[in-house]
Design a protein around this motif. Structure first.
Motif, mmCIF file in Angstrom:
data_model
loop_
_atom_site.group_PDB
_atom_site.id
_atom_site.type_symbol
_atom_site.label_atom_id
_atom_site.label_comp_id
_atom_site.label_asym_id
_atom_site.label_seq_id
_atom_site.Cartn_x
_atom_site.Cartn_y
_atom_site.Cartn_z
ATOM 1 N N ASN A 1 55.382 6.789 -11.018
ATOM 2 C CA ASN A 1 54.571 6.077 -10.023
ATOM 3 C C ASN A 1 53.232 5.722 -10.662
ATOM 4 O OD1 ASN A 1 52.792 5.353 -7.971
ATOM 5 N ND2 ASN A 1 53.751 6.715 -6.475
ATOM 6 N N ARG B 1 58.733 6.508 -2.006
ATOM 7 C CA ARG B 1 59.420 5.719 -3.048
ATOM 8 C C ARG B 1 59.930 4.400 -2.462
ATOM 9 N NH1 ARG B 1 60.359 9.260 -7.435
ATOM 10 N NH2 ARG B 1 59.980 11.427 -6.885
ATOM 11 N N ILE B 2 60.277 3.442 -3.334
ATOM 12 C CA ILE B 2 60.676 2.082 -2.913
ATOM 13 C C ILE B 2 61.918 2.128 -2.035
ATOM 14 C CG2 ILE B 2 61.539 -0.167 -3.697
ATOM 15 C CD1 ILE B 2 59.728 0.135 -6.174
ATOM 16 N N ASP C 1 51.986 2.424 -1.605
ATOM 17 C CA ASP C 1 52.364 1.062 -2.036
ATOM 18 C C ASP C 1 53.845 0.946 -2.363
ATOM 19 O OD1 ASP C 1 49.224 0.353 -3.783
ATOM 20 O OD2 ASP C 1 49.830 0.048 -1.693
ATOM 21 N N LEU C 2 54.434 1.987 -2.931
ATOM 22 C CA LEU C 2 55.863 1.880 -3.292
ATOM 23 C C LEU C 2 56.719 1.713 -2.039
ATOM 24 C CD1 LEU C 2 56.322 4.435 -6.234
ATOM 25 C CD2 LEU C 2 55.887 1.960 -6.321
ATOM 26 N N MET C 3 56.385 2.414 -0.969
ATOM 27 C CA MET C 3 57.158 2.249 0.274
ATOM 28 C C MET C 3 56.891 0.872 0.872
ATOM 29 S SD MET C 3 57.095 6.013 2.089
ATOM 30 C CE MET C 3 55.374 5.982 2.556
ATOM 31 N N VAL D 1 56.320 -1.831 -0.915
ATOM 32 C CA VAL D 1 57.157 -2.737 -1.724
ATOM 33 C C VAL D 1 58.593 -2.687 -1.200
ATOM 34 C CG1 VAL D 1 58.150 -3.099 -4.028
ATOM 35 C CG2 VAL D 1 55.715 -2.584 -3.797
ATOM 36 N N GLY D 2 59.051 -1.483 -0.835
ATOM 37 C CA GLY D 2 60.390 -1.348 -0.248
ATOM 38 C C GLY D 2 60.502 -2.129 1.045
ATOM 39 N N LYS E 1 60.860 -5.825 0.362
ATOM 40 C CA LYS E 1 62.221 -6.112 -0.115
ATOM 41 C C LYS E 1 63.196 -6.153 1.081
ATOM 42 C CE LYS E 1 65.381 -4.584 -3.699
ATOM 43 N NZ LYS E 1 65.420 -5.157 -5.019
ATOM 44 N N THR F 1 51.099 -2.981 -9.094
ATOM 45 C CA THR F 1 52.326 -3.611 -8.572
ATOM 46 C C THR F 1 52.025 -4.524 -7.392
ATOM 47 O OG1 THR F 1 53.424 -1.549 -9.171
ATOM 48 C CG2 THR F 1 54.681 -3.074 -7.795
ATOM 49 N N THR F 2 51.015 -4.145 -6.601
ATOM 50 C CA THR F 2 50.707 -4.925 -5.384
ATOM 51 C C THR F 2 50.229 -6.338 -5.717
ATOM 52 O OG1 THR F 2 48.459 -4.017 -5.430
ATOM 53 C CG2 THR F 2 50.082 -2.860 -4.074
ATOM 54 N N THR G 1 53.810 -8.644 -6.474
ATOM 55 C CA THR G 1 54.902 -8.840 -5.508
ATOM 56 C C THR G 1 54.767 -10.241 -4.894
ATOM 57 O OG1 THR G 1 53.465 -7.818 -3.852
ATOM 58 C CG2 THR G 1 55.133 -6.408 -4.886
#
Ligand code: RIB
Length: 347
Positions: free
Chosen positions: A84, A232-233, A258-260, A262-263, A266, A289-290, A293
């Protein structure tokens, strides 16, 4: 007499100061006083301690360091999930600052597993580490007590336990959640859901509290707008699918990291839902990552570099005996508004 190693199913057991005290029939504090030469120990007790240390093959850090007459200028950083970017950004800051003080950093990745964390602690006890930074999940009272007894300086980063007899650096998680909800309301959201992180972590818990306190007065709010996930994503994707199944009319999602988030992007894209226009999404952390996307992700940015830099300085001060007091440091977070919360023009 040849020292007798202690075997278990998995190999050697590393004896602790408590084992020495028990075998010698005296208190841990007396053994600690003997090891640190910080007070009187009579000849008979000293001999009992020596016999126990030899029999248990005990290798206390402070004796090795004392004999060497110097520190090793090495600190350890235990992280829960090196994959992460939040943690790798933290590690970057810790290492940058440690290097300016002449310290090397050893990184450990516990994969959110308590057993791996405990194994790291056991290993680090024997590696003449000058101090340890825990940015991990299961570090708790017993670990703190054991490290204190061994005289190994330590501090906690991001997820430290509530008790405060050691320094903890984290961001204002609860306030950050309130900021996220306010932003979603400001851009016109009228039914906001929250994908929350693991509740055994103070970061997941505090953000959920901040969210609930911000929305519980609205007539549209119901606890079924809350969905757990794992930071997590994939967890964020599944949580979003469950939320939209329960509430197809959701128009805003606050994800606890942020990973969630991003999920969530998606999952919404897969459902053919236009992010921003139909459902606004906000994350938490502020990892790079933000920025890549589509659409770019709105987030509550933690001061990641400042957190890592501060904790590194605090530990080094503690090692060098110049830290005036142990305390909790909660750093400000900030909203970074991007396309994922840009609503319809007529809002
Ligand atoms: O993304 C990982 C999360 O776990 C971050 O929000 C951080 O605060 C940590 O607790």
């Amino acid at each position: 007499m040849v020292p007798l190693p202690l075997f278990t199913r998995r190999g050697f057991v590393i004896a602790t100061i408590r084992d020495v005290a028990k075998l010698a029939g005296i208190s841990v504090s007396t053994v600690s006083r003997y090891l640190n030469k910080s007070g009187y120990v009579n000849a008979e007790t000293e001999q009992s301690i020596k016999n126990a240390i030899e029999k248990l093959n005990y290798a206390p850090n402070q004796v090795a360091r004392g004999l060497a007459g110097k520190k090793t200028n090495t600190i350890a950083l235990i992280l829960p999930d090196i994959s992460n970017l939040f943690f790798s950004d933290l590690a970057r800051a810790v290492e940058d600052v440690a290097a300016t003080y002449g310290y090397t950093v050893i990184f450990g990745n516990s994969d959110d597993q308590g057993v791996k964390e405990k194994r790291y602690i056991e290993t680090l006890k024997q590696k003449y580490i000058d101090g340890i930074i825990f940015a991990s999940n299961t570090f708790g009272h017993d670990d703190a007590e054991m490290l204190t007894k061994l005289g190994i300086p330590f501090v906690c980063l991001d997820r430290g336990p509530d008790e405060q007899n050691f320094s903890v650096v984290r961001s204002k998680n609860r306030e950050g959640a309130v900021m996220a909800v306010q932003h979603l309301l400001d851009v016109g959201c009228r039914k906001i859901a929250h994908i929350y992180g693991p509740q055994h972590l103070i970061t997941g818990k505090e953000r959920l509290i901040g969210f609930e306190r911000s929305v519980q007065g609205f007539d549209w709010y119901t606890p079924t707008l809350l969905e757990p996930a794992d930071f997590r994503i994939a967890g964020g994707m599944k949580a979003t699918e469950r939320l939209l199944e329960r509430h197809p009319d959701i128009d805003g999602i606050f994800a606890g990291n942020d990973l969630m988030a991003v999920g969530a992007l998606k999952a919404l894209n897969r459902m053919g839902i236009r992010v921003g226009e139909q459902v606004a999404v906000c994350g938490f952390d502020g990892i790079q990552t933000t920025e890549i996307t589509a659409p770019e992700l709105t987030t509550i940015a933690q001061p990641i570099y400042d957190m890592g830099a501060l904790i590194s300085r605090l530990l080094i001060k503690k090692i060098e005996g110049t830290l005036e007091e142990d305390k909790l440091y909660e750093l400000d977070v900030k909203l970074i508004a991007r396309e994922s919360t840009l609503r319809r023009k007529n809002i």
